[in-house]
Write a protein that holds these residues in place. Sequence first.
Motif, mmCIF file in Angstrom:
data_model
loop_
_atom_site.group_PDB
_atom_site.id
_atom_site.type_symbol
_atom_site.label_atom_id
_atom_site.label_comp_id
_atom_site.label_asym_id
_atom_site.label_seq_id
_atom_site.Cartn_x
_atom_site.Cartn_y
_atom_site.Cartn_z
ATOM 1 N N MET A 125 28.035 -22.688 -25.037
ATOM 2 C CA MET A 125 27.443 -22.346 -26.321
ATOM 3 C C MET A 125 28.519 -22.312 -27.408
ATOM 4 O O MET A 125 29.713 -22.243 -27.126
ATOM 5 C CB MET A 125 26.728 -20.988 -26.248
ATOM 6 C CG MET A 125 25.405 -21.040 -25.501
ATOM 7 S SD MET A 125 24.186 -22.028 -26.365
ATOM 8 C CE MET A 125 22.758 -21.740 -25.342
ATOM 9 N N ARG B 29 24.951 -18.511 -32.261
ATOM 10 C CA ARG B 29 24.113 -19.616 -31.807
ATOM 11 C C ARG B 29 23.766 -20.481 -33.012
ATOM 12 O O ARG B 29 23.476 -19.971 -34.090
ATOM 13 C CB ARG B 29 22.831 -19.099 -31.142
ATOM 14 C CG ARG B 29 23.066 -18.305 -29.872
ATOM 15 C CD ARG B 29 23.575 -19.199 -28.756
ATOM 16 N NE ARG B 29 23.744 -18.474 -27.511
ATOM 17 C CZ ARG B 29 24.870 -17.887 -27.118
ATOM 18 N NH1 ARG B 29 25.936 -17.925 -27.911
ATOM 19 N NH2 ARG B 29 24.946 -17.259 -25.956
ATOM 20 N N VAL C 116 21.335 -23.474 -34.429
ATOM 21 C CA VAL C 116 20.071 -24.184 -34.255
ATOM 22 C C VAL C 116 19.865 -25.106 -35.450
ATOM 23 O O VAL C 116 19.954 -24.670 -36.600
ATOM 24 C CB VAL C 116 18.882 -23.211 -34.159
ATOM 25 C CG1 VAL C 116 17.578 -23.977 -33.962
ATOM 26 C CG2 VAL C 116 19.101 -22.208 -33.039
ATOM 27 N N LEU D 258 13.056 -14.346 -35.950
ATOM 28 C CA LEU D 258 14.254 -13.812 -35.297
ATOM 29 C C LEU D 258 14.784 -12.585 -36.029
ATOM 30 O O LEU D 258 15.249 -11.620 -35.396
ATOM 31 C CB LEU D 258 15.332 -14.891 -35.213
ATOM 32 C CG LEU D 258 15.025 -16.073 -34.298
ATOM 33 C CD1 LEU D 258 16.155 -17.090 -34.348
ATOM 34 C CD2 LEU D 258 14.800 -15.607 -32.859
ATOM 35 N N ARG E 110 17.599 -9.979 -34.876
ATOM 36 C CA ARG E 110 18.726 -10.906 -34.832
ATOM 37 C C ARG E 110 19.321 -11.076 -36.228
ATOM 38 O O ARG E 110 18.616 -11.021 -37.237
ATOM 39 C CB ARG E 110 18.283 -12.279 -34.296
ATOM 40 C CG ARG E 110 17.616 -12.263 -32.927
ATOM 41 C CD ARG E 110 18.573 -11.879 -31.825
ATOM 42 N NE ARG E 110 19.532 -12.925 -31.533
ATOM 43 C CZ ARG E 110 19.377 -13.816 -30.548
ATOM 44 N NH1 ARG E 110 18.289 -13.790 -29.772
ATOM 45 N NH2 ARG E 110 20.316 -14.713 -30.315
ATOM 46 N N VAL F 26 20.565 -13.449 -38.798
ATOM 47 C CA VAL F 26 20.274 -14.870 -38.985
ATOM 48 C C VAL F 26 20.782 -15.365 -40.332
ATOM 49 O O VAL F 26 20.635 -14.685 -41.352
ATOM 50 C CB VAL F 26 18.756 -15.143 -38.877
ATOM 51 C CG1 VAL F 26 18.447 -16.615 -39.085
ATOM 52 C CG2 VAL F 26 18.226 -14.677 -37.533
ATOM 53 N N VAL G 181 23.096 -15.977 -35.749
ATOM 54 C CA VAL G 181 22.317 -17.173 -35.446
ATOM 55 C C VAL G 181 22.237 -18.001 -36.724
ATOM 56 O O VAL G 181 21.730 -17.535 -37.738
ATOM 57 C CB VAL G 181 20.904 -16.833 -34.952
ATOM 58 C CG1 VAL G 181 20.098 -18.116 -34.714
ATOM 59 C CG2 VAL G 181 20.961 -15.997 -33.676
ATOM 60 N N ASP H 41 23.716 -25.894 -30.769
ATOM 61 C CA ASP H 41 23.341 -25.482 -29.418
ATOM 62 C C ASP H 41 21.928 -25.942 -29.098
ATOM 63 O O ASP H 41 21.605 -26.253 -27.951
ATOM 64 C CB ASP H 41 23.419 -23.960 -29.290
ATOM 65 C CG ASP H 41 24.818 -23.441 -29.558
ATOM 66 O OD1 ASP H 41 25.769 -23.976 -28.971
ATOM 67 O OD2 ASP H 41 24.966 -22.517 -30.382
ATOM 68 N N ALA I 261 12.859 -21.987 -28.896
ATOM 69 C CA ALA I 261 14.050 -21.243 -29.320
ATOM 70 C C ALA I 261 14.339 -20.075 -28.379
ATOM 71 O O ALA I 261 15.502 -19.810 -28.058
ATOM 72 C CB ALA I 261 13.854 -20.736 -30.738
ATOM 73 N N LEU J 92 17.902 -19.591 -26.674
ATOM 74 C CA LEU J 92 18.732 -18.511 -27.220
ATOM 75 C C LEU J 92 18.794 -17.287 -26.321
ATOM 76 O O LEU J 92 19.457 -16.313 -26.654
ATOM 77 C CB LEU J 92 18.216 -18.103 -28.603
ATOM 78 C CG LEU J 92 18.211 -19.200 -29.668
ATOM 79 C CD1 LEU J 92 17.648 -18.656 -30.971
ATOM 80 C CD2 LEU J 92 19.593 -19.771 -29.873
#
Length: 208
Positions: A1, A6, A8, A29, A34, A36, A93, A131, A203, A207
């Motif tokens: 990773m 992460r 995307v 998310l 998360r 983000v 993320v 990723d 996702a 993730l």
Amino acid sequence: MTGRGRFVSFEGIDGSGKSTQARLLAERLQAQGRDVVLTREPGGSPGAEEIRALLLTGAPDRWSAETEILLFTAARRDHLERRIDPALAKGQVVICDRFADSTRVYQGATRGDLRGLVDELHALMIGREPDLTILIDIDPETGWRRATARPGGEARFEEFGAGMQARLRAGFLALAEEAPERFRVIDGRGSEAEVAEAVARAAAEALA
């Protein structure tokens, strides 16, 4: 990773709904707690946004394909240095509306046989892949009608016509076959909510 965070990316032809789906995934998310960062290409940093204005406005033949590749790579490098890499280093993320796959398809496969040049510049100046890449797949005619109906001045690539959208779709699907470990192809024909659920499932798996 990638690093501690992460990364995307969302890809698809114009009018596929990928920008909406990128936003909806970011909101989902964030609601889950998360951290983000939602960004886009070309753009995402002040310098890259200036290059975006050069790339996405004006006549379809404003730039040669080779010049476009250099401009996109310059914008991506600035975006990577100033926003993507710092966010990933913090464990965030990063959700990006388009990344290098768009350049591979738009400039590398549809405006001349320049995929090798795109990949060489990417390896030299970028050196990073997402990723997870979510490809929103949609009928080219539908996508072109949606894209040309949108308000705003960033319509340079849409003006290449519906035939180009079909070539773009084929290019994206070919990339998904090349890198199945990274790509998830989502059928974009459903409702916004149905597509969002399919994206969320893809996702969550990647993730976890």
